[in-house]
Design an enzyme around this catalytic site. Structure first.
Site, mmCIF file in Angstrom:
data_model
loop_
_atom_site.group_PDB
_atom_site.id
_atom_site.type_symbol
_atom_site.label_atom_id
_atom_site.label_comp_id
_atom_site.label_asym_id
_atom_site.label_seq_id
_atom_site.Cartn_x
_atom_site.Cartn_y
_atom_site.Cartn_z
ATOM 1 C CE LYS A 256 -1.917 -4.450 3.527
ATOM 2 N NZ LYS A 256 -1.961 -5.383 2.408
ATOM 3 C CE1 TYR B 174 -4.452 -1.794 5.147
ATOM 4 C CE2 TYR B 174 -3.873 -0.214 4.333
ATOM 5 C CZ TYR B 174 -3.918 -1.003 4.239
ATOM 6 O OH TYR B 174 -4.031 -1.192 2.759
ATOM 7 C CB SER C 272 -0.760 -0.187 0.764
ATOM 8 O OG SER C 272 -1.623 1.213 1.153
HETATM 9 N N1 UFG Z 1 -13.043 10.926 2.002
HETATM 10 C C1 UFG Z 1 -13.741 12.708 2.432
HETATM 11 N N2 UFG Z 1 -14.777 11.524 2.667
HETATM 12 C C2 UFG Z 1 -15.126 10.708 3.018
HETATM 13 C C3 UFG Z 1 -14.392 9.378 2.595
HETATM 14 C C4 UFG Z 1 -12.924 9.897 2.415
HETATM 15 O O1 UFG Z 1 -13.729 13.484 2.785
HETATM 16 O O2 UFG Z 1 -15.901 9.930 3.603
HETATM 17 C C5 UFG Z 1 -11.645 11.867 1.710
HETATM 18 C C6 UFG Z 1 -10.167 11.405 2.444
HETATM 19 O O3 UFG Z 1 -9.596 12.278 3.506
HETATM 20 C C7 UFG Z 1 -8.908 11.439 2.352
HETATM 21 C C8 UFG Z 1 -9.865 10.882 0.237
HETATM 22 O O4 UFG Z 1 -11.101 11.373 0.302
HETATM 23 O O5 UFG Z 1 -8.546 12.924 1.543
HETATM 24 C C9 UFG Z 1 -9.809 9.458 -0.008
HETATM 25 O O6 UFG Z 1 -9.904 8.614 1.138
HETATM 26 P P1 UFG Z 1 -9.715 6.717 0.961
HETATM 27 O O7 UFG Z 1 -10.766 7.108 2.299
HETATM 28 O O8 UFG Z 1 -11.114 7.142 -0.259
HETATM 29 O O9 UFG Z 1 -9.126 6.776 0.613
HETATM 30 P P2 UFG Z 1 -7.629 7.171 1.185
HETATM 31 O O10 UFG Z 1 -6.445 7.867 0.552
HETATM 32 O O11 UFG Z 1 -7.545 7.747 2.507
HETATM 33 O O12 UFG Z 1 -7.158 5.983 1.929
HETATM 34 C C10 UFG Z 1 -6.458 4.996 0.905
HETATM 35 C C11 UFG Z 1 -6.162 3.353 1.100
HETATM 36 C C12 UFG Z 1 -5.694 2.532 2.173
HETATM 37 C C13 UFG Z 1 -4.960 3.496 2.134
HETATM 38 C C14 UFG Z 1 -4.084 5.001 1.780
HETATM 39 C C15 UFG Z 1 -2.877 5.019 1.288
HETATM 40 O O13 UFG Z 1 -7.924 3.252 0.845
HETATM 41 O O14 UFG Z 1 -5.749 1.522 2.520
HETATM 42 O O15 UFG Z 1 -5.023 4.827 0.331
HETATM 43 O O16 UFG Z 1 -2.447 6.095 2.056
HETATM 44 F F1 UFG Z 1 -3.234 3.300 2.993
#
Ligand code: UFG
Length: 332
Positions: A146, A142, A118
């Site tokens: 990894k 997490y 990841s």
């Molecule tokens: N976000 C929102 N509202 C929501 C959900 C997400 O604004 O309801 C934002 C988050 O703050 C982030 C972006 O949308 O800025 C993407 O969020 P995600 O949760 O979809 O994905 P992440 O970037 O947090 O996480 C992804 C993978 C993880 C991994 C990570 C690596 O899902 O498994 O990238 O940093 F760990």
């Protein structure tokens, strides 16, 4: 044709990879404990063993019966928030499970493994785009697990000769173009499925986590990469290992950053109406910008993402969410 064991083959990226492997003629065996995976996501022509990778006898049994040439390892917990409140649950399954897997692979002389890593291994990046050689300082458990799993592959390879590739995904998204399988997490925490649930009315709104980041519009920027492109990368990594390729680590992303607001705007165009949006506070541990350099995967593996447009990505996800508003529950 080689026989591949896919651990976590009933999960989101695992199930799409199974479809891709079967399309390319591999013989596929799946192991999944169905804790977060879905029986309905399992390809109808793949053999499913239901069990846990922490169960050594379960894995030994599969390796004895099936004569596996290589493993693709997806089986892990992946909720960043939960990993911070229950870190030992993540160490027990992700790190503990991988230790049992590698012990079983060594004992049963299974020589190759493609590992699902990841972008979370990098933490807050020092520069964009991120290269594989950049520092790895995870900001959540997490990502820590990894990275620990990557290290376990490295040292086990040195001692026992197992060859591996670690694939560091950025933001996996989208769904199989057939509409048969897609993203269904419980609880759902990812941006695109939540946006589309807000669009189809199964959720009241999408909360934007922070509008005061130092980015183009104040919201976080991510590199969204289609799940079928990720699946293709696993096939390429397998072929690379089976052809005698050396241990290596590869980023997988599109190399383009979209802000949360841009994703919501694009989704509104795809679904054809406004999506209820609420500005909310930052989510702890979210880096402002994560964008990959995937040049290494392109050069070494010959990987090329086909879903470069955020609109096409969202269209595949929308096809899945519209047909399955309650995820795989509909199919049971
Ligand atoms: N976000 C929102 N509202 C929501 C959900 C997400 O604004 O309801 C934002 C988050 O703050 C982030 C972006 O949308 O800025 C993407 O969020 P995600 O949760 O979809 O994905 P992440 O970037 O947090 O996480 C992804 C993978 C993880 C991994 C990570 C690596 O899902 O498994 O990238 O940093 F760990």
């Amino acid at each position: 044709m080689s026989k591949i064991l896919v651990l976590g083959g009933a999960g989101y990226i695992g199930s799409h990879t199974v479809y891709e492997l079967m399309d390319e003629g591999f013989e596929v065996v799946i192991a999944d404990n169905l804790e977060t995976g879905h029986r309905c996501a399992v390809h109808p022509d793949a053999k499913l063993y239901v069990g846990d990778i922490r169960d050594r006898a379960f894995l030994d049994g599969i390796f004895k019966i099936e004569k596996i040439d290589a493993v693709v390892h997806f089986a892990a917990y992946s909720l960043v928030g939960e990993s911070m409140t229950d870190p030992l649950k993540y160490y027990a399954n992700n790190v503990g499970g991988t230790q049992v897997l590698l012990s079983s692979m060594v004992a049963n002389r299974v020589p190759k493994v493609v590992f699902s890593s990841s972008a979370a291994t990098y933490g807050e990046p020092e520069r964009i785009p991120i290269l594989e050689s950049d520092p790895t300082e995870p900001t959540n458990t997490y990502g820590g697990t990894k990275l620990a799993m990557e290290q376990m592959f490295k040292w086990t390879s040195l001692a026992h000769g197992i060859k591996y590739t670690s694939l560091r995904y950025f933001n996996a998204c989208g769904a199989h173009p057939s509409g048969h399988i897609g993203e269904d997490h419980n609880p759902e925490t990812h941006l695109i499925p939540i946006v589309l649930q807000a669009a189809n009315g199964t959720r009241a709104d999408i909360k934007v986590f922070g509008t005061d980041y130092k980015t183009k519009d104040g919201t976080c920027v991510r590199d969204y990469v289609h799940v079928c492109d990720l699946a293709q990368a696993h096939v390429k990594a397998l072929r690379y290992l089976l052809a005698g390729g050396e241990n290596d680590v590869f980023n997988l992303g599109n190399g383009v950053g979209f802000s949360v607001n841009e994703v919501i705007k694009a989704a509104e165009e795809v679904v054809g109406h406004e999506i209820p949006t609420v500005i909310s506070s930052r989510r702890a541990g979210d880096p402002a910008v994560l964008v990959a350099s995937s040049d290494k995967a392109k050069t070494v593996l010959g990987w090329e993402p086909h879903y470069e447009s955020i609109y096409t990505i969202l269209e595949t996800a929308w096809k899945w969410h519209r047909a399955h508003p309650n995820g795989f529950d509909e199919d049971r």
